[in-house]
Write an enzyme that holds these catalytic residues in place. Sequence first.
Site, PDB file in Angstrom:
ATOM      1  N   PRO A   9       0.787  -1.237   0.000  1.00 46.11           N
ATOM      2  CG  PRO A   9      -0.147  -1.109   2.131  1.00 46.11           C
ATOM      3  CD  PRO A   9       0.507  -2.066   1.180  1.00 46.11           C
ATOM      4  CG  ASN A  10      -0.246   4.286   1.429  1.00 51.50           C
ATOM      5  OD1 ASN A  10      -1.237   4.823   0.943  1.00 51.50           O
ATOM      6  ND2 ASN A  10      -0.262   3.735   2.620  1.00 51.50           N
ATOM      7  NE  ARG A  17       4.414   6.630   1.631  1.00 56.83           N
ATOM      8  CZ  ARG A  17       4.488   5.362   2.037  1.00 56.83           C
ATOM      9  NH1 ARG A  17       4.425   4.384   1.159  1.00 56.83           N
ATOM     10  NH2 ARG A  17       4.613   5.095   3.318  1.00 56.83           N
ATOM     11  CE1 TYR A  22       9.148   4.837   2.109  1.00 57.46           C
ATOM     12  CE2 TYR A  22       8.005   6.866   2.687  1.00 57.46           C
ATOM     13  CZ  TYR A  22       8.252   5.525   2.896  1.00 57.46           C
ATOM     14  OH  TYR A  22       7.609   4.862   3.917  1.00 57.46           O
ATOM     15  CG  ASN A  73       8.301  -2.324  -0.058  1.00 53.96           C
ATOM     16  OD1 ASN A  73       7.841  -2.409   1.088  1.00 53.96           O
ATOM     17  ND2 ASN A  73       8.893  -1.233  -0.500  1.00 53.96           N
ATOM     18  CB  ALA A  76       1.806   0.202   6.261  1.00 54.23           C
ATOM     19  CG  HIS A  79       5.533  -2.057  10.033  1.00 53.28           C
ATOM     20  ND1 HIS A  79       6.869  -2.385  10.041  1.00 53.28           N
ATOM     21  CD2 HIS A  79       5.394  -1.065   9.097  1.00 53.28           C
ATOM     22  CE1 HIS A  79       7.524  -1.612   9.175  1.00 53.28           C
ATOM     23  NE2 HIS A  79       6.645  -0.809   8.588  1.00 53.28           N
ATOM     24  CD  GLU A  97      10.732  -7.751   5.332  1.00 51.12           C
ATOM     25  OE1 GLU A  97      11.212  -8.785   5.863  1.00 51.12           O
ATOM     26  OE2 GLU A  97      10.253  -6.802   5.973  1.00 51.12           O
ATOM     27  CG  HIS A  99      11.306  -2.579   3.968  1.00 49.33           C
ATOM     28  ND1 HIS A  99       9.930  -2.479   3.945  1.00 49.33           N
ATOM     29  CD2 HIS A  99      11.593  -3.739   4.596  1.00 49.33           C
ATOM     30  CE1 HIS A  99       9.415  -3.529   4.548  1.00 49.33           C
ATOM     31  NE2 HIS A  99      10.391  -4.318   4.956  1.00 49.33           N
ATOM     32  CB  ILE A 100      12.182   2.529  -0.492  1.00 49.69           C
ATOM     33  CG1 ILE A 100      11.458   1.814  -1.644  1.00 49.69           C
ATOM     34  CG2 ILE A 100      12.887   3.795  -0.966  1.00 49.69           C
ATOM     35  CD1 ILE A 100      10.227   2.536  -2.145  1.00 49.69           C
ATOM     36  CB  SER A 101      12.744   3.993   4.289  1.00 55.46           C
ATOM     37  OG  SER A 101      11.784   3.120   4.878  1.00 55.46           O
ATOM     38  NE  ARG A 106      10.390   5.872   7.814  1.00 54.16           N
ATOM     39  CZ  ARG A 106       9.420   5.606   6.934  1.00 54.16           C
ATOM     40  NH1 ARG A 106       9.542   4.560   6.120  1.00 54.16           N
ATOM     41  NH2 ARG A 106       8.352   6.378   6.868  1.00 54.16           N
ATOM     42  NE  ARG A 110       7.395   4.333   9.407  1.00 54.07           N
ATOM     43  CZ  ARG A 110       6.321   4.419   8.619  1.00 54.07           C
ATOM     44  NH1 ARG A 110       5.979   3.411   7.859  1.00 54.07           N
ATOM     45  NH2 ARG A 110       5.597   5.520   8.588  1.00 54.07           N
TER      46      ARG A 110
HETATM   47  C1  DQA Z   1       8.426   0.796   3.343  1.00 56.19           C
HETATM   48  C2  DQA Z   1       8.611   1.040   4.845  1.00 56.19           C
HETATM   49  C3  DQA Z   1       7.292   0.870   5.583  1.00 56.19           C
HETATM   50  O1  DQA Z   1       7.481   1.126   6.972  1.00 56.19           O
HETATM   51  C4  DQA Z   1       6.268   1.858   5.060  1.00 56.19           C
HETATM   52  O2  DQA Z   1       5.013   1.645   5.682  1.00 56.19           O
HETATM   53  C5  DQA Z   1       6.138   1.851   3.581  1.00 56.19           C
HETATM   54  C6  DQA Z   1       7.334   1.678   2.763  1.00 56.19           C
HETATM   55  C7  DQA Z   1       9.714   1.070   2.552  1.00 56.19           C
HETATM   56  O3  DQA Z   1       9.796   0.612   1.422  1.00 56.19           O
HETATM   57  O4  DQA Z   1      10.609   1.758   3.050  1.00 56.19           O
HETATM   58  O5  DQA Z   1       5.071   2.093   3.039  1.00 56.19           O
HETATM   59  O6  DQA Z   1       8.087  -0.568   3.155  1.00 56.19           O
END
Ligand code: DQA
Length: 147
Positions: A9-10, A17, A22, A73, A76, A79, A97, A99-101, A106, A110
């Site tokens: 999502p998102n 964002r 990001y 990825n 959210a 978590h 798995e 993650h960009i960040s 954070r 997270r």
């Molecule tokens: C994320 C990190 C997650 O905590 C966050 O909710 C995201 C993006 C990342 O790619 O850094 O939506 O998965």
Amino acid sequence: MRVLVINGPNLKRLDLREKSVYGNFDYKTLENFVTGAAKELGIESEIRQTDDEAELIGWLHEAADKKLPVIINPAAFTHYSYAIRDAVLMLKAPVIEVHISNPLSREEFRHTSVVSGVVNGTISGFGLNSYRLALSAMKNLLVDLAK
Ligand code: DQA
């Protein structure tokens, strides 16, 4: 060598964002980056995004049935989604798995990933390059499995 790349999502709205977290790119750029990086590694990739947990679980079921390797990825969902964890557990091929960040640098919520314990490995914090690193790691896993 075929890999399914699933984004949660998102992530389609990356350009809207937090840029400090990001980076400054949109989802189309992420898609093109992943497709290009996969091609360079000789991997055929299919990249998908959804905001819907049920749809994402359906894609994991499909990957399990087709024995497809997965790079995910979960955004959210990472978590708190035990449903996604359970679906990942059913996969037959390797799963990574990404993650960009770096979620560990954070907010505290997270710092927990309910998915990390059931994947081959996790790559976080390298921006778009997290996906390239995941593709490269996936290639090594698949080459080793084919030996
Ligand atoms: C994320 C990190 C997650 O905590 C966050 O909710 C995201 C993006 C990342 O790619 O850094 O939506 O998965």
